[in-house]
Design a protein around this motif. Structure first.
Motif, short mmCIF file in Angstrom:
data_model
loop_
_atom_site.label_atom_id
_atom_site.label_comp_id
_atom_site.label_asym_id
_atom_site.label_seq_id
_atom_site.Cartn_x
_atom_site.Cartn_y
_atom_site.Cartn_z
N THR A 290 -0.13 -1.26 0.37
CA THR A 290 0.05 0.03 -0.14
C THR A 290 0.39 1.34 0.09
OG1 THR A 290 0.26 0.09 2.55
CG2 THR A 290 -1.81 -1.03 0.83
N ALA A 291 2.24 1.22 0.03
CA ALA A 291 2.89 2.29 -0.48
C ALA A 291 2.56 3.03 -1.34
CB ALA A 291 4.55 1.79 -0.04
N VAL A 292 3.07 4.43 -1.25
CA VAL A 292 2.60 5.97 -2.25
C VAL A 292 3.68 5.39 -2.84
CG1 VAL A 292 1.70 8.05 -2.59
CG2 VAL A 292 1.11 6.35 -0.38
N PHE A 293 3.00 5.29 -4.31
CA PHE A 293 4.49 5.22 -5.70
C PHE A 293 4.10 6.79 -5.56
CE2 PHE A 293 5.71 4.68 -9.84
CZ PHE A 293 6.89 3.71 -9.77
N ALA B 257 -2.69 13.92 -14.41
CA ALA B 257 -3.77 13.50 -13.87
C ALA B 257 -4.02 11.88 -14.55
CB ALA B 257 -5.08 14.39 -13.08
N PRO B 258 -4.79 12.03 -15.06
CA PRO B 258 -5.18 10.83 -15.99
C PRO B 258 -4.16 9.58 -15.91
CG PRO B 258 -5.31 11.92 -17.64
CD PRO B 258 -4.87 13.30 -16.52
N LEU B 259 -2.83 10.06 -16.38
CA LEU B 259 -2.04 8.95 -15.90
C LEU B 259 -1.73 8.20 -14.51
CD1 LEU B 259 0.87 7.49 -17.50
CD2 LEU B 259 1.61 9.27 -17.03
N VAL B 260 -1.87 9.56 -13.58
CA VAL B 260 -1.45 8.94 -12.31
C VAL B 260 -2.96 8.00 -11.62
CG1 VAL B 260 -2.28 9.52 -9.88
CG2 VAL B 260 -0.49 10.40 -11.14
N ALA B 261 -3.69 8.04 -12.55
CA ALA B 261 -4.92 6.72 -12.35
C ALA B 261 -4.79 5.76 -12.74
CB ALA B 261 -6.62 7.71 -12.83
N TYR B 262 -4.17 5.89 -14.12
CA TYR B 262 -3.94 4.89 -14.90
C TYR B 262 -3.04 4.26 -14.31
CZ TYR B 262 -2.10 1.54 -18.90
OH TYR B 262 -1.45 0.79 -20.03
N LEU B 263 -1.71 4.50 -13.68
CA LEU B 263 -0.69 3.22 -12.88
C LEU B 263 -1.55 3.00 -11.35
CD1 LEU B 263 2.53 6.01 -13.91
CD2 LEU B 263 1.56 3.55 -15.35
N GLU B 264 -1.85 3.82 -10.93
CA GLU B 264 -2.69 3.35 -9.98
C GLU B 264 -2.85 1.86 -10.55
OE1 GLU B 264 -5.35 5.44 -7.89
OE2 GLU B 264 -3.73 6.47 -6.84
N LYS B 265 -3.77 1.35 -11.23
CA LYS B 265 -4.72 0.16 -11.71
C LYS B 265 -3.42 -0.87 -12.23
CE LYS B 265 -7.05 2.01 -14.77
NZ LYS B 265 -9.02 2.56 -16.00
N GLN B 266 -2.95 -0.17 -12.52
CA GLN B 266 -1.96 -1.35 -13.52
C GLN B 266 -0.79 -1.78 -12.48
OE1 GLN B 266 -1.63 -2.08 -16.89
NE2 GLN B 266 -3.52 -0.98 -16.20
N LEU B 267 -0.61 -1.01 -11.33
CA LEU B 267 0.98 -1.35 -10.12
C LEU B 267 -0.12 -1.43 -9.07
CD1 LEU B 267 3.35 2.17 -10.43
CD2 LEU B 267 3.63 -0.72 -10.89
N GLY B 268 -1.75 -1.41 -8.89
CA GLY B 268 -1.74 -1.21 -7.53
C GLY B 268 -1.96 -1.18 -6.53
N GLN B 269 -1.00 0.12 -6.62
CA GLN B 269 -0.42 0.43 -5.38
C GLN B 269 -1.40 2.26 -5.33
OE1 GLN B 269 3.42 0.12 -6.11
NE2 GLN B 269 3.12 1.60 -4.03
N LEU C 24 5.56 -1.27 -14.85
CA LEU C 24 5.85 -0.04 -15.29
C LEU C 24 6.11 0.59 -16.79
CD1 LEU C 24 7.99 1.76 -12.97
CD2 LEU C 24 4.90 2.91 -13.35
N ALA C 25 6.86 -0.34 -17.10
CA ALA C 25 7.09 -0.19 -18.84
C ALA C 25 5.84 -0.41 -19.25
CB ALA C 25 8.21 -0.69 -19.07
N ALA C 26 5.57 -1.84 -19.19
CA ALA C 26 4.23 -2.42 -19.57
C ALA C 26 3.43 -1.33 -20.08
CB ALA C 26 3.97 -3.68 -18.93
N ALA C 27 2.83 -1.52 -18.89
CA ALA C 27 1.97 0.09 -18.38
C ALA C 27 2.15 1.06 -19.83
CB ALA C 27 1.57 0.59 -17.30
N PHE C 28 2.91 1.79 -19.82
CA PHE C 28 3.51 3.01 -21.50
C PHE C 28 3.00 2.50 -22.05
CE2 PHE C 28 5.32 5.01 -17.29
CZ PHE C 28 4.80 6.35 -17.66
N LEU C 29 3.66 1.17 -22.43
CA LEU C 29 3.58 0.40 -24.06
C LEU C 29 2.82 -0.09 -24.03
CD1 LEU C 29 7.38 -1.71 -23.33
CD2 LEU C 29 6.83 0.83 -24.20
#
Length: 281
Positions: free
Chosen positions: A22-25, A43-55, A234-239
């Motif tokens: 649950t640590a903040v990324f 803002a939308p990138l942060v929301a997307y990364l939250e889903k991809q990283l699960g944190q 992270l890399a997969a999320a961007f690619l």
């Protein structure tokens, strides 16, 4: 007693794992545009990364380019949006531990533009003896590479121009030129095009007088000590951000990207050489 100790250790291990999960990324970016624009883009990138990283993911703004470098070097943030020059600085400051993860396809052949509203200024040579503005001193596309190409044309800024100013950001450079505070300015081509597309500047009044040759520029960088499974996610999320869905389309538009591609340290050797040649590294 032994059983109680084992149970306690198990509970502590479980608690530590939960806290790690649950640590903040934290994400940051060089402040090459206004704070409002940076927050809107993030803002939308942060929301997307939250889903991809699960944190939990948070955007952490910084005051200047140097602060962005120090934040990642000292692991105060986990991911940073750097220009080519700030990446080179961070890579050097960290002893090679800051590594580039992905870049936009556009960053493989990035360019800067020089602009002016002075009718007498049609070339870089016409700016001699007049005032010129760069962006931030640590900006790749707003200072380092424009300076590099000026030097190639025999124009040493501190000698060729009456005054050299630093606006701090690309949008501020446009404003300085448009208001007549300076005769010319150098900035990132994508910010310039965005201002033209959004009709925030009239290209018939404020004109591009020179477009630089291409060079590698921006990337998303991480610290080598970030766990490899997280780096891979992270890399997969961007690619995986490809046009065709509302979420990806919004993120790519705000990031001014057609898509993200892998990158590597070697791509920025030209930037490093330009910085050393200009006495900036």
């Amino acid at each position: 007693m032994l059983r109680r100790n084992l149970i306690a250790l198990s509970l502590l291990a479980a608690l530590g794992a939960a806290q790690a999960q649950t640590a903040v990324f934290r994400v940051t970016a060089i402040p090459d545009e206004s704070p409002t624009e940076l927050a809107r883009k993030a803002a939308p990138l942060v929301a997307y990364l939250e889903k991809q990283l699960g944190q939990k993911v948070e955007f952490t703004p910084v005051t200047d380019y140097a602060a962005a470098v120090e934040a990642l070097v000292n692991r105060k943030v986990d991911l940073a949006w750097f220009g080519g020059f700030t990446f080179v600085q961070a890579h050097s400051r960290s002893g090679g531990k800051v590594i580039p993860l992905v870049q936009r396809e556009e960053d493989e052949k990035f360019r800067s533009v020089f602009i002016s509203r002075d009718p007498a200024v049609k070339t870089l040579a016409d700016l001699k003896g007049k005032d010129l503005s760069f962006g931030s001193q640590s900006s790749t596309s707003g200072h380092l590479m424009p300076r590099h190409f000026l030097l190639q044309q025999g124009l040493e800024p501190e000698k060729a121009f009456r005054r050299v100013a630093y606006s701090g950001a690309h949008d501020a450079t446009i404003a300085a030129v448009a208001s007549g505070k300076v005769a010319g300015g150098a900035l990132n081509i994508s910010v310039w095009q965005k201002f033209v597309d959004d009709k925030k500047v009239d290209p018939a009044e404020v004109r591009v007088i020179y477009t630089t040759p291409p060079y590698y520029d921006y990337n998303w960088s991480v610290h080598a000590e970030l766990a490899k499974p997280v780096r891979d996610k992270l890399a997969a999320a961007f690619l995986n951000l490809k046009p065709g869905t509302p979420e990806a389309d919004e993120i790519l538009k705000l990031q001014r990207a057609t898509r993200f591609v892998p990158t590597k340290v070697e791509n920025y050797q030209g930037i490093e050489a330009a910085a050393k040649n200009a006495g900036l590294l």
